[in-house]
Enzyme design. Structure first.
Site, PDB file in Angstrom:
ATOM      1  N   TYR A 100     -25.462   2.298 -12.499  1.00 13.44           N
ATOM      2  CA  TYR A 100     -24.517   1.674 -11.568  1.00 13.44           C
ATOM      3  C   TYR A 100     -24.204   2.632 -10.420  1.00 13.44           C
ATOM      4  O   TYR A 100     -23.908   3.806 -10.616  1.00 13.44           O
ATOM      5  CB  TYR A 100     -23.219   1.300 -12.287  1.00 13.44           C
ATOM      6  CG  TYR A 100     -22.152   0.799 -11.343  1.00 13.44           C
ATOM      7  CD1 TYR A 100     -22.214  -0.497 -10.835  1.00 13.44           C
ATOM      8  CD2 TYR A 100     -21.116   1.631 -10.924  1.00 13.44           C
ATOM      9  CE1 TYR A 100     -21.254  -0.958  -9.943  1.00 13.44           C
ATOM     10  CE2 TYR A 100     -20.152   1.177 -10.034  1.00 13.44           C
ATOM     11  CZ  TYR A 100     -20.230  -0.115  -9.543  1.00 13.44           C
ATOM     12  OH  TYR A 100     -19.293  -0.560  -8.652  1.00 13.44           O
ATOM     13  N   LYS A 448      34.622   7.776   6.902  1.00  9.35           N
ATOM     14  CA  LYS A 448      34.529   6.312   6.862  1.00  9.35           C
ATOM     15  C   LYS A 448      33.138   5.845   7.289  1.00  9.35           C
ATOM     16  O   LYS A 448      32.519   4.983   6.656  1.00  9.35           O
ATOM     17  CB  LYS A 448      35.605   5.673   7.743  1.00  9.35           C
ATOM     18  CG  LYS A 448      35.616   4.147   7.677  1.00  9.35           C
ATOM     19  CD  LYS A 448      36.768   3.552   8.455  1.00  9.35           C
ATOM     20  CE  LYS A 448      38.089   3.726   7.748  1.00  9.35           C
ATOM     21  NZ  LYS A 448      38.168   2.953   6.479  1.00  9.35           N
TER      22      LYS A 448
END
Length: 708
Positions: A100, A448
């Protein structure tokens, strides 16, 4: 019968390996503490040389090569095995053996045949060059060069084991590219990590073979052609003409996914330890109760990650000046705060422990992967055969990265919960809202914006916690019908790490702000107490004729008010009638007056008559004293030193404040929070936080405190 070496005798007289399935090896790799492993990783990362032999590569070594400051050396002992497999392929081809990828087509078209082995490899690289880079200076579609370096290293390591059918000279050439800091350009996307990372790895092969579309980047970021890259790296003999199987050997592996996973895990392990230490600092500044780290609790739960996380926090908190002060506060007023701390503090070991176990397990899984042979077929010279299998399937990468990313998301979630408590004056035991550090809270909103950013980071991180591996698509004419998506998962985990660093940075700066606020709080409270005491002695001790006055007995109760009131609830305007200090001081005097009985009717012995004088004197004196105390703290010469210097967490605070030069944030200054975050994030990204982090745990013996 006796068995040799690592074999054992079974009841039926057969011999088997002690650990034929590698479970024992996997378990043994997890012995010892996570912290010791992180220390080992850091030490390995800092070594100047990585010697590759095929089977001992570590995550930290890959991360070091990715960073670009370390050299690679190939073990000469590997040369013979590599050559043997390469020779076997050529001999097999000459004999007419059908293999392969050597004589056949690829994947779903492997039914095709050819005897032109070299041309087949050239075509393999050509058709796999299917990535998209974009144009100009746009690098958004290019794999980060650090990840490419990691992939090159891992692929060399795999090929060195001698099962791949490739010449040693090609591995030497890739090594020269690494050592000269020459990096091929690989596409960011286009691989499903099965059959390996075919598309990106084909661009490394493209550079080696001198494909006209191949590009590289030099040591200073300059663009290079293949010819320029070869010349600069000192690779002699021109471009490589690939022999049969060599193209397949270069591309048929999981190196891109596992290389990036290695980089990700190196940082993740460090961030996990940082999360443990920051959880302990959080407990300090929140005046938490340290019993949440008691070893019996965690021993009864059995999970090693939890036990270690608790032991690390216990070590930081043991002897902490903050803990000692908090214990006195809790004894003085046991009802001031809940009996138990909230979950983000109290269950932090239970939360972090399983995440650390996942991260550690994933690290070992990736270390096995980067030392694996991932080719297909594998060349077994000893048995004179090519074995067709599926080691190119990168499932360990996809699974470990999905799991790691979920753990990172969980750490981030805990961090967000802790940060949310820290900035909220309903929960933070006396710290100001938003951790505002200035004199006027109406013009100072502290963290904040940072809290909003943290929500954004956390949301994105939770989204990234979703798995990649359940989105598999059948590919390549249904030959690759299941595939790992390893690199995609690694990339998403790299994104998660960046976000966790953003969160860690923000939280760490917030913790330092809280430390400084506790320091200011202590100095201001001392000033308020001294002033109240001074005024009480002046106004309440004597009557108009010099006689002792009944109000002299009020002082102790007045000072108790100061002890119990949160300083930041009133300190911006300490004598305001709408703030709790003046209200509760007056209440003390009123209660004493009500107990004064008949003597209260006499103006000379009336406590009520003293209230106005006491308040007027306090109003005249206290604001000046408070401002003076603030100024002294700001000048760096406070009456009471910062408690953090007596704590094991001090090295981290010192690094953030002194070495990086971050400042105590107030609305009175021009400096924004983001400017300070950038300093810390940059240092964290460079790894500069590692030493101060480990210094916090330098004296830990690796075990929980004994159960007393």
């Amino acid at each position: 019968m006796d068995c040799e070496n690592k074999n054992v005798v079974l009841g039926n007289g057969l011999c088997m390996q002690k650990d034929p399935l590698n479970w024992g090896m996997a378990a043994e790799a997890l012995t010892g503490s996570h912290l010791d492993e992180v220390k080992r990783m850091v030490a390995e990362f800092r070594k100047p040389m990585v010697q590759l032999g095929g089977e001992t590569l570590t995550v930290s070594q890959v991360a070091a090569i990715a960073a670009g400051s370390v050299k690679v050396e190939l073990a000469e002992s590997a040369r013979a095995g590599v050559k043997a497999s390469s020779d076997w392929v050529m001999e097999s081809m000459n004999k007419g053996t059908d293999s392969y990828g050597v004589t056949t087509g690829f994947g779903a078209t492997s039914h095709r045949r050819t005897k032109q082995g070299g041309a087949l490899q050239k075509e393999l690289i050509r058709f796999l060059n299917a990535g998209i880079f974009g144009s100009g200076n746009d690098s958004s579609n290019i794999l980060p060069h650090s990840a490419t370096r990691a992939a090159m290293l891992v692929r060399i390591n795999t090929l060195l084991q001698g099962y791949s059918g490739i010449r040693f000279e090609i591995l030497e050439a890739i090594t020269k590219f690494l050592n000269q800091n020459i990096t091929p350009c690989l596409p960011l996307r286009g691989t499903i990590t099965a059959s390996g990372d075919l598309v990106p790895l084909s661009y490394i092969a493209g550079l080696l073979t001198g494909r006209p579309n191949s590009k590289a980047v030099g040591p200073t970021g300059e663009n290079l052609t293949a010819a320029e890259a070869f010349k600069l790296a000192g690779v002699d003999g021109g471009f490589f003409e690939l022999q049969p199987k060599e193209g397949l050997a270069l591309v048929n592996g999981t190196a891109v996914g596992s290389g990036m996973a290695s980089m990700v895990l190196f940082e993740t392990n460090i961030l996990a330890v940082l999360a443990e230490v920051m959880s302990a600092i959080f407990a300090e500044v929140m005046q938490g109760k340290p019993e949440f780290t008691d070893h019996l609790t965690h021993k009864l739960k059995h999970h090693p990650g939890q036990i270690e996380a608790a032991a690390i926090m216990e070590h930081i908190l043991d002897g902490s000046s903050y803990v000692k002060a908090a214990e006195k506060q809790h004894e003085m007023d046991p009802l001031q705060k809940p009996k138990q701390d909230r979950y983000a503090l109290r269950t932090s070991p239970q939360w972090l422990g399983p995440q650390i176990e996942v991260i550690r397990s994933s690290t070992k899984m990736i270390e096995r992967e980067i030392n694996s042979v991932n080719d297909n077929p594998l060349i077994d010279v000893s048995r004179n055969k090519a074995i067709h299998g599926g080691n190119f399937q990168g499932t360990p990468i996809g699974v470990s990265m999905d799991n790691t990313r979920l753990a990172i998301a969980a750490i981030g979630k805990l961090m967000f919960a802790q940060f949310s408590e820290l900035v909220n004056d309903f929960y933070n035991n006396g710290l100001p809202s938003n951790l505002s550090g200035g004199r006027n809270p109406s013009l100072d909103y502290g963290f904040k914006g940072a809290e909003i950013a943290m929500a954004s980071y956390c949301s994105e991180l939770q989204f990234l916690g979703n798995p990649v591996t359940n989105h598999v698509q059948s590919a390549e004419q249904h030959n690759q019908d299941v595939n790992s998506l390893g690199l995609i998962s690694s990339r998403k985990t790299a994104e998660a790490v960046e976000i966790l660093k953003l969160m860690s940075t923000t939280f760490l700066v917030g913790l330092c702000q809280a430390v400084d606020l506790r320091h200011l709080e202590e100095n201001l409270k001392s000033t308020v107490k001294n002033t109240v005491s001074q005024v009480a002695k002046k106004v309440l001790t004597m009557g108009v004729n010099g006689e002792l006055h009944p109000s002299r007995f009020c002082e102790l109760d007045l000072l108790r008010v100061v002890d119990r009131e949160y300083i930041f609830a009133y300190i911006d305007d300490p004598c305001s009638a709408t703030y709790p200090l003046m209200q509760k001081l007056r209440q003390v005097l009123v209660e004493h007056a009500l107990k004064n009985g008949e003597t209260e009717k006499n103006l000379s012995t009336s406590i009520f008559q003293k209230i106005a004088a006491f308040e007027d004197e306090l109003k005249a004196l206290l604001p000046k004293e408070v401002e003076s105390a603030r100024a002294v703290v700001e000048s760096g010469n406070p009456a009471i030193p910062n408690r953090i210097k007596e704590c094991r967490s001090y090295p981290l605070y010192k690094f953030i404040r002194e070495e990086l030069g971050t400042v105590y944030l107030t609305g009175e200054k021009v400096t924004s929070p983001g400017e300070e975050f950038d300093k810390v994030f940059t240092a964290m990204s460079k790894g500069e936080i590692i030493d101060p982090l480990l210094a916090c745990l330098e004296s830990w013996n690796g075990a929980p405190l004994p159960i007393a």
